[in-house]
Design a protein around this motif. Sequence first.
Motif, PDB file in Angstrom:
ATOM      1  N   THR A 112       2.483  -5.076  -0.019  1.00 40.07           N
ATOM      2  CA  THR A 112       3.669  -5.727   0.535  1.00 40.07           C
ATOM      3  C   THR A 112       4.908  -4.902   0.247  1.00 40.07           C
ATOM      4  O   THR A 112       5.740  -4.636   1.124  1.00 40.07           O
ATOM      5  CB  THR A 112       3.827  -7.137  -0.086  1.00 40.07           C
ATOM      6  OG1 THR A 112       2.672  -7.910   0.250  1.00 40.07           O
ATOM      7  CG2 THR A 112       5.076  -7.826   0.421  1.00 40.07           C
TER       8      THR A 112
ATOM      9  N   GLN B 189       4.549  -9.698   8.636  1.00 39.75           N
ATOM     10  CA  GLN B 189       3.432 -10.120   7.781  1.00 39.75           C
ATOM     11  C   GLN B 189       3.774  -9.880   6.308  1.00 39.75           C
ATOM     12  O   GLN B 189       3.507 -10.736   5.452  1.00 39.75           O
ATOM     13  CB  GLN B 189       2.153  -9.367   8.178  1.00 39.75           C
ATOM     14  CG  GLN B 189       0.932  -9.663   7.309  1.00 39.75           C
ATOM     15  CD  GLN B 189       0.352 -11.068   7.520  1.00 39.75           C
ATOM     16  OE1 GLN B 189       0.889 -11.854   8.293  1.00 39.75           O
ATOM     17  NE2 GLN B 189      -0.725 -11.385   6.817  1.00 39.75           N
TER      18      GLN B 189
ATOM     19  N   LEU C 147       9.402  -8.421  -6.083  1.00 40.70           N
ATOM     20  CA  LEU C 147       9.310  -9.065  -4.763  1.00 40.70           C
ATOM     21  C   LEU C 147       9.847 -10.486  -4.819  1.00 40.70           C
ATOM     22  O   LEU C 147      10.366 -10.998  -3.831  1.00 40.70           O
ATOM     23  CB  LEU C 147       7.854  -9.071  -4.290  1.00 40.70           C
ATOM     24  CG  LEU C 147       7.299  -7.721  -3.868  1.00 40.70           C
ATOM     25  CD1 LEU C 147       5.794  -7.824  -3.633  1.00 40.70           C
ATOM     26  CD2 LEU C 147       7.996  -7.195  -2.613  1.00 40.70           C
ATOM     27  N   ALA C 148       9.693 -11.137  -5.989  1.00 41.19           N
ATOM     28  CA  ALA C 148      10.163 -12.508  -6.118  1.00 41.19           C
ATOM     29  C   ALA C 148      11.574 -12.583  -6.685  1.00 41.19           C
ATOM     30  O   ALA C 148      12.118 -13.676  -6.838  1.00 41.19           O
ATOM     31  CB  ALA C 148       9.196 -13.294  -7.001  1.00 41.19           C
TER      32      ALA C 148
ATOM     33  N   HIS D 201      -1.868 -14.204  -5.174  1.00 41.61           N
ATOM     34  CA  HIS D 201      -1.593 -13.115  -4.234  1.00 41.61           C
ATOM     35  C   HIS D 201      -1.203 -11.806  -4.899  1.00 41.61           C
ATOM     36  O   HIS D 201      -0.699 -10.898  -4.248  1.00 41.61           O
ATOM     37  CB  HIS D 201      -0.518 -13.551  -3.227  1.00 41.61           C
ATOM     38  CG  HIS D 201      -0.972 -14.673  -2.350  1.00 41.61           C
ATOM     39  ND1 HIS D 201      -0.777 -15.994  -2.692  1.00 41.61           N
ATOM     40  CD2 HIS D 201      -1.644 -14.672  -1.180  1.00 41.61           C
ATOM     41  CE1 HIS D 201      -1.292 -16.766  -1.743  1.00 41.61           C
ATOM     42  NE2 HIS D 201      -1.837 -15.998  -0.821  1.00 41.61           N
TER      43      HIS D 201
ATOM     44  N   GLN E  61       6.729  -9.845   4.919  1.00 41.56           N
ATOM     45  CA  GLN E  61       7.717 -10.830   4.450  1.00 41.56           C
ATOM     46  C   GLN E  61       7.077 -12.204   4.263  1.00 41.56           C
ATOM     47  O   GLN E  61       7.540 -13.008   3.453  1.00 41.56           O
ATOM     48  CB  GLN E  61       8.908 -10.923   5.420  1.00 41.56           C
ATOM     49  CG  GLN E  61       9.830  -9.710   5.399  1.00 41.56           C
ATOM     50  CD  GLN E  61      10.638  -9.561   4.107  1.00 41.56           C
ATOM     51  OE1 GLN E  61      10.297 -10.091   3.054  1.00 41.56           O
ATOM     52  NE2 GLN E  61      11.733  -8.799   4.184  1.00 41.56           N
ATOM     53  N   LYS E  62       6.020 -12.475   5.006  1.00 38.64           N
ATOM     54  CA  LYS E  62       5.300 -13.739   4.815  1.00 38.64           C
ATOM     55  C   LYS E  62       4.502 -13.712   3.512  1.00 38.64           C
ATOM     56  O   LYS E  62       4.524 -14.661   2.740  1.00 38.64           O
ATOM     57  CB  LYS E  62       4.358 -14.004   5.995  1.00 38.64           C
ATOM     58  CG  LYS E  62       5.095 -14.403   7.269  1.00 38.64           C
ATOM     59  CD  LYS E  62       4.118 -14.618   8.414  1.00 38.64           C
ATOM     60  CE  LYS E  62       4.820 -15.172   9.648  1.00 38.64           C
ATOM     61  NZ  LYS E  62       3.866 -15.373  10.750  1.00 38.64           N
ATOM     62  N   VAL E  63       3.825 -12.600   3.293  1.00 36.07           N
ATOM     63  CA  VAL E  63       3.059 -12.484   2.046  1.00 36.07           C
ATOM     64  C   VAL E  63       4.020 -12.497   0.862  1.00 36.07           C
ATOM     65  O   VAL E  63       3.746 -13.091  -0.181  1.00 36.07           O
ATOM     66  CB  VAL E  63       2.184 -11.216   2.049  1.00 36.07           C
ATOM     67  CG1 VAL E  63       1.445 -11.069   0.720  1.00 36.07           C
ATOM     68  CG2 VAL E  63       1.185 -11.257   3.204  1.00 36.07           C
ATOM     69  N   ARG E  64       5.174 -11.886   1.064  1.00 36.59           N
ATOM     70  CA  ARG E  64       6.185 -11.905  -0.005  1.00 36.59           C
ATOM     71  C   ARG E  64       6.577 -13.353  -0.334  1.00 36.59           C
ATOM     72  O   ARG E  64       6.730 -13.710  -1.508  1.00 36.59           O
ATOM     73  CB  ARG E  64       7.411 -11.106   0.449  1.00 36.59           C
ATOM     74  CG  ARG E  64       8.447 -10.962  -0.638  1.00 36.59           C
ATOM     75  CD  ARG E  64       9.592 -10.079  -0.171  1.00 36.59           C
ATOM     76  NE  ARG E  64      10.558  -9.892  -1.244  1.00 36.59           N
ATOM     77  CZ  ARG E  64      11.702  -9.240  -1.114  1.00 36.59           C
ATOM     78  NH1 ARG E  64      12.016  -8.695   0.055  1.00 36.59           N
ATOM     79  NH2 ARG E  64      12.522  -9.117  -2.130  1.00 36.59           N
ATOM     80  N   ALA E  65       6.705 -14.161   0.706  1.00 36.27           N
ATOM     81  CA  ALA E  65       7.021 -15.578   0.474  1.00 36.27           C
ATOM     82  C   ALA E  65       5.904 -16.250  -0.329  1.00 36.27           C
ATOM     83  O   ALA E  65       6.168 -17.066  -1.222  1.00 36.27           O
ATOM     84  CB  ALA E  65       7.244 -16.286   1.813  1.00 36.27           C
ATOM     85  N   LEU E  66       4.656 -15.880  -0.030  1.00 35.12           N
ATOM     86  CA  LEU E  66       3.521 -16.452  -0.774  1.00 35.12           C
ATOM     87  C   LEU E  66       3.541 -16.006  -2.241  1.00 35.12           C
ATOM     88  O   LEU E  66       3.243 -16.790  -3.146  1.00 35.12           O
ATOM     89  CB  LEU E  66       2.198 -16.038  -0.126  1.00 35.12           C
ATOM     90  CG  LEU E  66       1.909 -16.666   1.245  1.00 35.12           C
ATOM     91  CD1 LEU E  66       0.648 -16.051   1.856  1.00 35.12           C
ATOM     92  CD2 LEU E  66       1.749 -18.177   1.114  1.00 35.12           C
TER      93      LEU E  66
ATOM     94  N   ALA F 148       6.177 -15.217  -3.962  1.00 35.65           N
ATOM     95  CA  ALA F 148       7.251 -15.977  -4.621  1.00 35.65           C
ATOM     96  C   ALA F 148       6.798 -17.405  -4.906  1.00 35.65           C
ATOM     97  O   ALA F 148       7.098 -17.972  -5.966  1.00 35.65           O
ATOM     98  CB  ALA F 148       8.510 -15.969  -3.750  1.00 35.65           C
TER      99      ALA F 148
END
Lengths: 499, 498, 100
Positions: free
Chosen positions: A319, A389, A445-446, A312, A391-396, A398
């Motif tokens: 993001t 969205q 981001l992570a 990602h 914050q979701k991509v950020r989770a991906l 990480a």
Amino acid sequence: MPDTSNSLTELGVAQIRDGVANGDFSAVEVAEAFNANVAAAQEALNAFIIATPEKAIEAAQATDAKRARGEALGKMGGVPIGMKDLFATFDVQTTAASHMLEGFKPQYESTVSQKLWDAGAGMLGKLNLDQFAMGSSNETSYFGNVISPWKRNDGGNAALAPGGSSGGSSSALAARLCPAATGTDTGGSIRQPAAFTGTTGIKPTYGRCSRWGVVAFASSLDQAGPMARSVQDCAIMLEAMAGFDAKDSTSLDLPVPNWEAALSGDMKGKKVGIPKEYRVDGLDEDVSKSWDDGIAWLKDAGAEIVEISLPHTKYALPTYYIIAPAEASSNLARYDGVRYGLRDLPDGANLQDMYAATRAAGFGPEVKRRILIGTYVLSAGFYDAYYTQAQKVRALIAQDFAKAFEQCDVILAPTAPSAAFGLGENVDDPLKMYLNDVFAVPASLAGLPAMSVPAGLNREGLPLGLQVIGKAFDEQGVLNAGLALEQRAQFAAKPEKWW
Amino acid sequence: MSTYRIQGATGDWEVVIGLEVHAQVTSNSKLFSGSATAFGAEPNSQVSLIDAAMPGMLPVLNGECIRQAVRTGMAIEAQINKWSRFDRKNYFYADLPQGYQISQLYHPIVGEGSLTIEADEKAGIPADKVIGIERIHVEQDAGKLMHDQHPTMSYVDLNRSGVALMEIVSRPDMTSPAEAGAYLSKLRTILRYVGSCDGNMDQGSMRADVNVSVRKPGDELGTRTETKNVNSVRFVMQAIEHEASRQVDVLEAGGKIVQETRLFDPTTGSTRSMRSKEDAHDYRYFPDPDLLPLELDDAFLEACRASLPELPDAKRARYEGELGLSAYNAAVLTADVDTFAWFEALLAETASAQGKAPAEVAKQAANWLISEFFGALNKQGKSLEDSPISHEQAAELLALVGKGTISGSIAKQVLETMFETGDNAGVIVEREGLKQESDTGAIEAKVDEILAANADKVAQYREGKVALFGFFVGQTMKAMAGKGNPQVVNEILKAKLG
Amino acid sequence: MSVDTATVAKIASLARIKVSEAEIEAMVPELNGILAWVEQLGEVDTSQVEPMTAVIPNTLRLRDDVIDADPLTGGNKRDAVLANAPAAEHGFFGVPKVIE
């Protein structure tokens, strides 16, 4: 007695600390030498918003007195430093490089700066930066651009960017105006300026350094860290800056390791991940070459090289440019002309008019741009599409790192996609400017520790940086890999003095 | 179902009411800073750098505020969310230093619950009614603006800024001003029992935003208005009455109700549109990145539950069941913390003073408290809080009655003297010689005297005029200055008259 | 999604930043450029993903309810609070008169 002032300003944190402790020179001599350099370079480089020579001397005198009494000196005993003007300093103007806070004298001291003073450091002055830490070239400061001491080797005289947002810090370090400086990193603001100036900087794991008293840009990303001219110096200063702070709810309640003592450039048994997605089309040739050099050096240090995937990666910047402006739009709402800072009260203005006038006059164009973006992405009807969205991509993103770290101990990548660019070259196109942080933003981001160390010069004679990204809490792994690179890069270049 | 209707020109209208109650959480320090919460301090003296939103300041959550919110949720039998989060509500106003209020929109700490309001025929509440509570969330209070101190400026005092509030949001389950009043009173009682809010409405510790709409019976819900910051039960009822009839007038005149924020004016009992807040809001809620999700473990919840006191409904049932009090007395005594606390202290001391079980003296204590003591306090314009006598003193008085040392009527006189002098009942009875005469010999002697002096009436009585018995009792008591034990007097008279 | 001048004016008003017509005109293409670029996030399938809540796994600590336990986060410091105020009078912050 030989004139040592010139050589003193070549010294780093460890050398000054040890020299003062050993009585090779006094802390006051060191402070005086750097004070002189700060004053002499101010007009040309504009690295400081204000100089505080008296603070540096005062701290140095305290250290010398302590030594005279036979007391142990602190981790930073006798080391004068530059303080990024994002850290609140008691009764000393703190501006975030914004007109909004011109003249603001906090009646408090940030946790990080207090820890540094407690460790024996002294303050040379408040370092210039991009306004509210928003920028990658230090061209958004209300107090003028910071100029890099570096010049291209083309014989031209183009003024170059020192990177941003910690551009005052990086410029001052490269020009020997200070042996170390504080930086803050929200999306690369320590690493990219370090890379641009041939200096070293580490952004620790999110939560290592307290955010209390640091003017907020984007709370979930902001993290303070040290900038210096060697990995060891960064380790020493990070020890002084880090630590649990009950005043910051996101502070990590962990002991501060003795990073300096455990430094080792031996990478035997370590795996170094090379993220294939960072090898983007059209990557600058020199940057690509320096990355290959880095891979070779770490191999030489005993590491095994493995290819990893961070799928990602391409979404990291977009993001970041939703989350950071969203948080900033809210964090900067407090600048309203009521309790401190600028107030613009046109004739007959009501309260809301005063807010709008004050904020129009106080914030620079890039700050306004980000506040507006942030306001828009949080507004009714758009919140889920943008912010949720993101914050979701950020989770991906990480998760990508978490998976990669199942295969490797640290990740090696370039710090920035290019060497320093000329002032004014990117200002008309915000997107082009944002792309500077393409390699730096994913680790932000992570929340991961990441550092930049100088790798060499490009064909234009400008420094390039290599980035090491580590697992959460593994600053030691990052510093050690950084040291392995440093030992092999043998980076000794310094800008020729023209100021 | 309430039968409350507004009679309009076009027929009857129903009112639909929901309340959002802001209750100040009882805590020493603020929700996110260490500054004090006391009422009435010097302006801006209870303000930390955090409350003033200085650059770089960060919030740290006060555990006590969370504990109180959880306990309150438990008291209304609500779902407690073990995972909750704080969000920022963004807007600009001079009483809001951060430019956002830290609140909970998406994941409140307390979910669905309810409370029961009791039947009150007189008020038009024919039966007990359950009112739904949608949620309770925790948030920061704002500061205070003063507009009358300077010709061109408003003054900002941030003492309240950052004080913890619980916002308790009801379902639109109320259909009359009386129900809304009863809901607010009951909620206040519960909060005061739990100790999570002092319920001082005149100090602003509790205030309600009143949502009102009207409709023809059976129609869909109408457009509602929200009247802000109404700070007494009476005002809430007035605001609803006024707002409902205003809405009926508007609708019957062919107009439309505008969804808006209104202000209540206590001097006129009416509501008016709040111009300064007309601006269309877009609060841009998002999770506060300075705070992490709040996760509560079972031990925390258990400790909260264990610390809950007996709640009003349970207490009322116990007073009726175990103590045998009348429904009315039980309701009166459990209506407020001060009242039941006084009653329970009095009951314990009365029981121990008389060497009896509480249930045996409960009726005596309850009756005396409600019919004698409240009356006496009222006469002096006082409440239990500033009662001139303590429950220990009251228990001593009741024990004197219970043991037959003084009669009920003498007790009234003694209570008056206690109010005036502050002396103990025993001292007064002793000093003023009010002790009841129970000595059979002394009473017999008096009875003999009376019977001898009224031989004619004795004859009439014996011929069947038994109503004269009261006359003999009265004469005997008079002769004994009211101190004869009425029971003994009765017994002796009966024996002597045959 | 893209913004027009009216939207930019509305956002600026929400953000309480006074902007001139000319500034709005200049901002429209700039903001649209940035928005179009960030919208590539829409490509990512996130249907099975929870939004990130804490970048480093960590839970919220609860503070003890003690007044002024740490002078840095406590009250009773009116002078410090008012020290930088553009208009401070009689212990208050002054703002243009508000009519409610």
